[in-house]
Scaffold this motif. Structure first.
Motif, PDB file in Angstrom:
ATOM      1  N   VAL A   1      -5.958  13.838  -1.534  1.00 46.55           N
ATOM      2  CA  VAL A   1      -4.749  13.278  -0.958  1.00 46.55           C
ATOM      3  C   VAL A   1      -4.754  13.382   0.558  1.00 46.55           C
ATOM      4  O   VAL A   1      -4.653  12.375   1.257  1.00 46.55           O
ATOM      5  CB  VAL A   1      -3.489  13.974  -1.517  1.00 46.55           C
ATOM      6  CG1 VAL A   1      -2.234  13.405  -0.861  1.00 46.55           C
ATOM      7  CG2 VAL A   1      -3.418  13.812  -3.031  1.00 46.55           C
ATOM      8  N   ALA A   2      -4.861  14.596   1.087  1.00 49.10           N
ATOM      9  CA  ALA A   2      -4.763  14.793   2.527  1.00 49.10           C
ATOM     10  C   ALA A   2      -5.329  16.146   2.906  1.00 49.10           C
ATOM     11  O   ALA A   2      -5.382  17.065   2.086  1.00 49.10           O
ATOM     12  CB  ALA A   2      -3.303  14.693   2.991  1.00 49.10           C
ATOM     13  N   ALA A   3      -5.737  16.286   4.162  1.00 48.74           N
ATOM     14  CA  ALA A   3      -6.255  17.552   4.657  1.00 48.74           C
ATOM     15  C   ALA A   3      -6.037  17.645   6.158  1.00 48.74           C
ATOM     16  O   ALA A   3      -5.920  16.631   6.854  1.00 48.74           O
ATOM     17  CB  ALA A   3      -7.741  17.700   4.339  1.00 48.74           C
ATOM     18  N   VAL A   4      -6.000  18.863   6.661  1.00 45.44           N
ATOM     19  CA  VAL A   4      -5.913  19.127   8.085  1.00 45.44           C
ATOM     20  C   VAL A   4      -6.886  20.248   8.420  1.00 45.44           C
ATOM     21  O   VAL A   4      -7.040  21.202   7.648  1.00 45.44           O
ATOM     22  CB  VAL A   4      -4.466  19.467   8.522  1.00 45.44           C
ATOM     23  CG1 VAL A   4      -3.927  20.680   7.767  1.00 45.44           C
ATOM     24  CG2 VAL A   4      -4.391  19.685  10.022  1.00 45.44           C
ATOM     25  N   SER A   5      -7.542  20.128   9.559  1.00 47.41           N
ATOM     26  CA  SER A   5      -8.551  21.093   9.957  1.00 47.41           C
ATOM     27  C   SER A   5      -7.938  22.429  10.344  1.00 47.41           C
ATOM     28  O   SER A   5      -6.725  22.571  10.519  1.00 47.41           O
ATOM     29  CB  SER A   5      -9.362  20.540  11.128  1.00 47.41           C
ATOM     30  OG  SER A   5      -8.534  20.362  12.269  1.00 47.41           O
ATOM     31  N   ARG A   6      -8.797  23.423  10.498  1.00 48.28           N
ATOM     32  CA  ARG A   6      -8.366  24.764  10.865  1.00 48.28           C
ATOM     33  C   ARG A   6      -7.566  24.767  12.162  1.00 48.28           C
ATOM     34  O   ARG A   6      -6.547  25.458  12.274  1.00 48.28           O
ATOM     35  CB  ARG A   6      -9.581  25.675  10.987  1.00 48.28           C
ATOM     36  CG  ARG A   6      -9.285  27.101  11.390  1.00 48.28           C
ATOM     37  CD  ARG A   6     -10.564  27.883  11.556  1.00 48.28           C
ATOM     38  NE  ARG A   6     -11.300  27.970  10.294  1.00 48.28           N
ATOM     39  CZ  ARG A   6     -12.531  28.443  10.192  1.00 48.28           C
ATOM     40  NH1 ARG A   6     -13.173  28.855  11.273  1.00 48.28           N
ATOM     41  NH2 ARG A   6     -13.116  28.489   9.011  1.00 48.28           N
ATOM     42  N   SER A   7      -8.006  23.993  13.121  1.00 49.10           N
ATOM     43  CA  SER A   7      -7.347  23.940  14.415  1.00 49.10           C
ATOM     44  C   SER A   7      -6.108  23.055  14.420  1.00 49.10           C
ATOM     45  O   SER A   7      -5.314  23.110  15.364  1.00 49.10           O
ATOM     46  CB  SER A   7      -8.318  23.429  15.472  1.00 49.10           C
ATOM     47  OG  SER A   7      -8.642  22.075  15.243  1.00 49.10           O
ATOM     48  N   GLY A   8      -5.951  22.225  13.396  1.00 49.65           N
ATOM     49  CA  GLY A   8      -4.873  21.260  13.364  1.00 49.65           C
ATOM     50  C   GLY A   8      -5.180  19.978  14.098  1.00 49.65           C
ATOM     51  O   GLY A   8      -4.330  19.085  14.147  1.00 49.65           O
ATOM     52  N   GLY A   9      -6.382  19.861  14.642  1.00 45.84           N
ATOM     53  CA  GLY A   9      -6.728  18.711  15.449  1.00 45.84           C
ATOM     54  C   GLY A   9      -7.219  17.499  14.693  1.00 45.84           C
ATOM     55  O   GLY A   9      -7.298  16.409  15.271  1.00 45.84           O
ATOM     56  N   SER A  10      -7.571  17.658  13.425  1.00 43.90           N
ATOM     57  CA  SER A  10      -8.092  16.556  12.628  1.00 43.90           C
ATOM     58  C   SER A  10      -7.341  16.462  11.314  1.00 43.90           C
ATOM     59  O   SER A  10      -7.214  17.453  10.593  1.00 43.90           O
ATOM     60  CB  SER A  10      -9.586  16.747  12.348  1.00 43.90           C
ATOM     61  OG  SER A  10     -10.335  16.730  13.550  1.00 43.90           O
ATOM     62  N   ASN A  11      -6.857  15.263  10.989  1.00 41.72           N
ATOM     63  CA  ASN A  11      -6.192  14.976   9.722  1.00 41.72           C
ATOM     64  C   ASN A  11      -6.973  13.913   8.971  1.00 41.72           C
ATOM     65  O   ASN A  11      -7.497  12.986   9.577  1.00 41.72           O
ATOM     66  CB  ASN A  11      -4.770  14.479   9.940  1.00 41.72           C
ATOM     67  CG  ASN A  11      -3.836  15.542  10.457  1.00 41.72           C
ATOM     68  OD1 ASN A  11      -4.229  16.685  10.660  1.00 41.72           O
ATOM     69  ND2 ASN A  11      -2.587  15.168  10.677  1.00 41.72           N
ATOM     70  N   VAL A  12      -7.020  14.033   7.649  1.00 43.53           N
ATOM     71  CA  VAL A  12      -7.684  13.059   6.803  1.00 43.53           C
ATOM     72  C   VAL A  12      -6.748  12.699   5.663  1.00 43.53           C
ATOM     73  O   VAL A  12      -6.135  13.578   5.066  1.00 43.53           O
ATOM     74  CB  VAL A  12      -9.011  13.595   6.238  1.00 43.53           C
ATOM     75  CG1 VAL A  12      -9.717  12.519   5.413  1.00 43.53           C
ATOM     76  CG2 VAL A  12      -9.924  14.071   7.357  1.00 43.53           C
ATOM     77  N   PHE A  13      -6.648  11.397   5.342  1.00 43.22           N
ATOM     78  CA  PHE A  13      -5.774  10.928   4.280  1.00 43.22           C
ATOM     79  C   PHE A  13      -6.510   9.981   3.350  1.00 43.22           C
ATOM     80  O   PHE A  13      -7.370   9.212   3.778  1.00 43.22           O
ATOM     81  CB  PHE A  13      -4.556  10.198   4.843  1.00 43.22           C
ATOM     82  CG  PHE A  13      -3.665  11.054   5.680  1.00 43.22           C
ATOM     83  CD1 PHE A  13      -2.685  11.831   5.086  1.00 43.22           C
ATOM     84  CD2 PHE A  13      -3.799  11.088   7.057  1.00 43.22           C
ATOM     85  CE1 PHE A  13      -1.850  12.630   5.849  1.00 43.22           C
ATOM     86  CE2 PHE A  13      -2.974  11.880   7.834  1.00 43.22           C
ATOM     87  CZ  PHE A  13      -1.996  12.658   7.222  1.00 43.22           C
ATOM     88  N   SER A  14      -6.147  10.034   2.082  1.00 41.35           N
ATOM     89  CA  SER A  14      -6.600   9.024   1.150  1.00 41.35           C
ATOM     90  C   SER A  14      -5.995   7.678   1.529  1.00 41.35           C
ATOM     91  O   SER A  14      -4.827   7.614   1.934  1.00 41.35           O
ATOM     92  CB  SER A  14      -6.180   9.397  -0.271  1.00 41.35           C
ATOM     93  OG  SER A  14      -6.291   8.300  -1.142  1.00 41.35           O
ATOM     94  N   PRO A  15      -6.752   6.583   1.395  1.00 38.53           N
ATOM     95  CA  PRO A  15      -6.168   5.268   1.678  1.00 38.53           C
ATOM     96  C   PRO A  15      -4.920   4.973   0.856  1.00 38.53           C
ATOM     97  O   PRO A  15      -4.050   4.225   1.318  1.00 38.53           O
ATOM     98  CB  PRO A  15      -7.306   4.298   1.320  1.00 38.53           C
ATOM     99  CG  PRO A  15      -8.549   5.100   1.518  1.00 38.53           C
ATOM    100  CD  PRO A  15      -8.185   6.487   1.082  1.00 38.53           C
TER     101      PRO A  15
END
Length: 121
Positions: free
Chosen positions: A48-62
């Motif tokens: 579904v979604a993720a955020v990196s340890r630093s909070g600087g990168s987000n990833v989402f399912s289309p």
């Protein structure tokens, strides 16, 4: 390892908004990338979604991009999934996950027990 507990899942109507919470214990969440997966009975698990340890990168399912957001509050050792304009297809058990980096979430992460979201049409 870090222990995770999801909360916030419930029955909602299509078009509604809902926020899921993941509470961590045992370790500081600041050391982990975190994310959410979901699975409906009889279907495959879906990222579904993720955020990196630093909070600087987000990833989402289309399938959720533009509708869902992910955020983290490391001082509270929690992170969240903000779901907007929910659709019946979003119905699933939602799981929170923590791992060293985002690519490791699916295979090597620590998982919660899940929280059920049901979206009625």
């Amino acid at each position: 390892q870090v222990q995770l507990v999801e909360s916030g899942g419930r029955l909602v109507q299509a078009g509604d908004s809902l926020m899921l919470t993941c509470s961590a214990s045992g370790r500081s969440l600041s050391n982990y990338a975190v994310g959410w997966f979901r699975q409906d009975p009889g279907k495959e698990r879906e990222f579904v979604a993720a955020v990196s340890r630093s909070g600087g990168s987000n990833v989402f399912s289309p399938s959720v991009k533009g509708r869902f957001t992910i955020s983290r509050d490391d001082p509270k050792n929690t992170f969240y999934l903000h779901m907007n304009r929910l659709e019946p297809e979003d119905t699933a058990v939602y799981y929170c996950v923590a791992a060293g980096v985002i690519p490791d979430l699916a295979t090597g992460g620590s998982w919660g027990q899940g929280t059920q979201v049901i979206v009625s049409s």
